[in-house]
Design a protein around this motif. Structure first.
Motif, PDB file in Angstrom:
ATOM      1  N   GLN A 155     -69.085 -48.322  27.967  1.00 22.50           N
ATOM      2  CA  GLN A 155     -70.396 -47.535  28.452  1.00 22.50           C
ATOM      3  C   GLN A 155     -71.075 -48.474  29.201  1.00 22.50           C
ATOM      4  O   GLN A 155     -71.706 -48.011  30.454  1.00 22.50           O
ATOM      5  CB  GLN A 155     -70.953 -46.577  27.605  1.00 22.50           C
ATOM      6  CG  GLN A 155     -71.921 -45.773  28.021  1.00 22.50           C
ATOM      7  CD  GLN A 155     -71.032 -44.689  28.945  1.00 22.50           C
ATOM      8  OE1 GLN A 155     -70.469 -45.007  30.112  1.00 22.50           O
ATOM      9  NE2 GLN A 155     -70.993 -43.191  28.645  1.00 22.50           N
ATOM     10  N   ARG A 156     -71.526 -49.649  28.737  1.00 22.97           N
ATOM     11  CA  ARG A 156     -72.331 -50.712  29.320  1.00 22.97           C
ATOM     12  C   ARG A 156     -71.676 -50.974  30.642  1.00 22.97           C
ATOM     13  O   ARG A 156     -72.249 -51.202  31.695  1.00 22.97           O
ATOM     14  CB  ARG A 156     -72.583 -51.789  28.471  1.00 22.97           C
ATOM     15  CG  ARG A 156     -73.613 -51.525  27.519  1.00 22.97           C
ATOM     16  CD  ARG A 156     -73.745 -52.632  26.374  1.00 22.97           C
ATOM     17  NE  ARG A 156     -74.781 -52.411  25.184  1.00 22.97           N
ATOM     18  CZ  ARG A 156     -76.025 -52.734  25.442  1.00 22.97           C
ATOM     19  NH1 ARG A 156     -76.397 -53.449  26.487  1.00 22.97           N
ATOM     20  NH2 ARG A 156     -76.822 -52.214  24.361  1.00 22.97           N
ATOM     21  N   VAL A 157     -70.541 -51.153  30.735  1.00 25.20           N
ATOM     22  CA  VAL A 157     -69.719 -51.734  31.890  1.00 25.20           C
ATOM     23  C   VAL A 157     -69.865 -50.505  33.050  1.00 25.20           C
ATOM     24  O   VAL A 157     -70.235 -50.551  34.259  1.00 25.20           O
ATOM     25  CB  VAL A 157     -68.273 -51.881  31.531  1.00 25.20           C
ATOM     26  CG1 VAL A 157     -67.376 -52.147  33.076  1.00 25.20           C
ATOM     27  CG2 VAL A 157     -67.884 -53.075  30.788  1.00 25.20           C
ATOM     28  N   ALA A 158     -69.840 -49.211  32.293  1.00 22.83           N
ATOM     29  CA  ALA A 158     -69.904 -47.997  33.313  1.00 22.83           C
ATOM     30  C   ALA A 158     -71.225 -48.225  33.845  1.00 22.83           C
ATOM     31  O   ALA A 158     -71.347 -47.553  35.112  1.00 22.83           O
ATOM     32  CB  ALA A 158     -69.613 -46.737  32.581  1.00 22.83           C
ATOM     33  N   ILE A 159     -72.351 -48.491  33.221  1.00 25.66           N
ATOM     34  CA  ILE A 159     -73.797 -48.405  33.736  1.00 25.66           C
ATOM     35  C   ILE A 159     -73.872 -49.484  34.656  1.00 25.66           C
ATOM     36  O   ILE A 159     -74.615 -49.363  35.530  1.00 25.66           O
ATOM     37  CB  ILE A 159     -74.631 -48.490  32.528  1.00 25.66           C
ATOM     38  CG1 ILE A 159     -74.706 -47.147  31.715  1.00 25.66           C
ATOM     39  CG2 ILE A 159     -76.095 -48.633  32.983  1.00 25.66           C
ATOM     40  CD1 ILE A 159     -75.352 -47.228  30.254  1.00 25.66           C
ATOM     41  N   ALA A 160     -73.481 -50.588  34.544  1.00 26.55           N
ATOM     42  CA  ALA A 160     -73.391 -51.585  35.246  1.00 26.55           C
ATOM     43  C   ALA A 160     -72.851 -51.586  36.692  1.00 26.55           C
ATOM     44  O   ALA A 160     -73.357 -51.815  37.686  1.00 26.55           O
ATOM     45  CB  ALA A 160     -72.920 -53.043  34.754  1.00 26.55           C
TER      46      ALA A 160
END
Length: 248
Positions: A155-160
């Motif tokens: 999910q952090r990848v998706a936010i980035a």
């Protein structure tokens, strides 16, 4: 809701209605909803099941066209754009984070993050990419594949990925829905940090009072209409309003 929030407006919905179907079989998902989101604000949208939350997000983000009313992103009226222009606008000016992370399994973390730029035919601003990657805590994971990451890291990848194009607004649809409580709080803390540090505008649909408490303001929908709002929310106050909406 007719009142504008102080400061420049990032998104404005005016008298937006969305009706699915026709005649006796028609369903009104949104019923003349008006709201303005200030730049750099974090807004949560809540409401009972079937209240119109997802339709609201889809109309606000240009993923769905309202039946009537207008949606403006900055000075642009989305309801007047043709499909190709809408697609370009979503890619260039809007970031999306969904419950399902929607990462491409064959691409590594860095490639997933920079995918929107490549689709737009643009190279990454390396300084901005480094800052985003550092802020989301993925600097040591750039060559990993999604299958090698935890749900929270994905999910952090998706936010980035949503941040890398420097969008005017980030729309998050149940971003912690697939995460455990502790990981969900880490992702919400990151979203809060993105608003505070980058002055990013975030609109988040959620069913979780704790998630909503990370926002500056909670907007409640019921039966497709604006029902209430709460500034500087805490989980108990949000839960109490939701209970009341069940009888609204």
């Amino acid at each position: 809701m007719g009142t504008k929030i102080s400061g420049a407006t990032a998104v404005q919905l005016t008298e937006v209605s969305k009706v699915y179907g026709r005649g006796a079989a028609s369903v009104t998902a949104l019923d003349k909803v008006s709201i303005a989101l200030a730049r750099g604000s974090f807004t949560a949208v809540m409401g009972p099941s079937g209240s119109g939350k997802s339709t609201f997000l889809h109309c606000a983000a240009g993923l769905d066209r309202p039946t009537s009313g207008t949606v403006r992103l900055g000075d642009t009226d989305l309801t007047r754009l043709k499909e190709a222009a809408l697609t370009e606008l979503r890619r260039e000016r809007i970031g999306f984070v969904f419950q399902a992370y929607n990462l491409l399994p064959a691409l590594n973390v860095e490639q997933n993050i920079t995918l929107p730029l490549r689709l737009a035919g643009r190279g990454a601003d390396q300084a901005w990419l480094r800052e985003v990657v550092s802020r989301v805590g993925l600097a040591d994971r750039l060559t990993h594949l999604p299958s090698e990451l935890s749900g929270g890291q994905q999910q952090r990848v998706a936010i980035a990925r949503a941040l890398v194009t420097r969008p005017e607004v980030m729309f998050a649809d149940e971003p912690t829905g697939a995460l455990d409580t502790r990981t969900g709080r880490q992702v919400l803390t990151l979203l809060r940090d993105v608003v505070d540090h980058f002055k990013q505008t975030v609109l988040m649909v959620t069913h979780d009072p704790v998630a909503a408490s990370f926002a500056d303001r909670v907007v409640f929908l019921a039966d497709g209409r604006f029902a209430d709002s709460l500034d500087r929310p805490n989980p108990a106050a949000v839960a109490e309003r939701m209970t009341r909406l069940g009888e609204w």
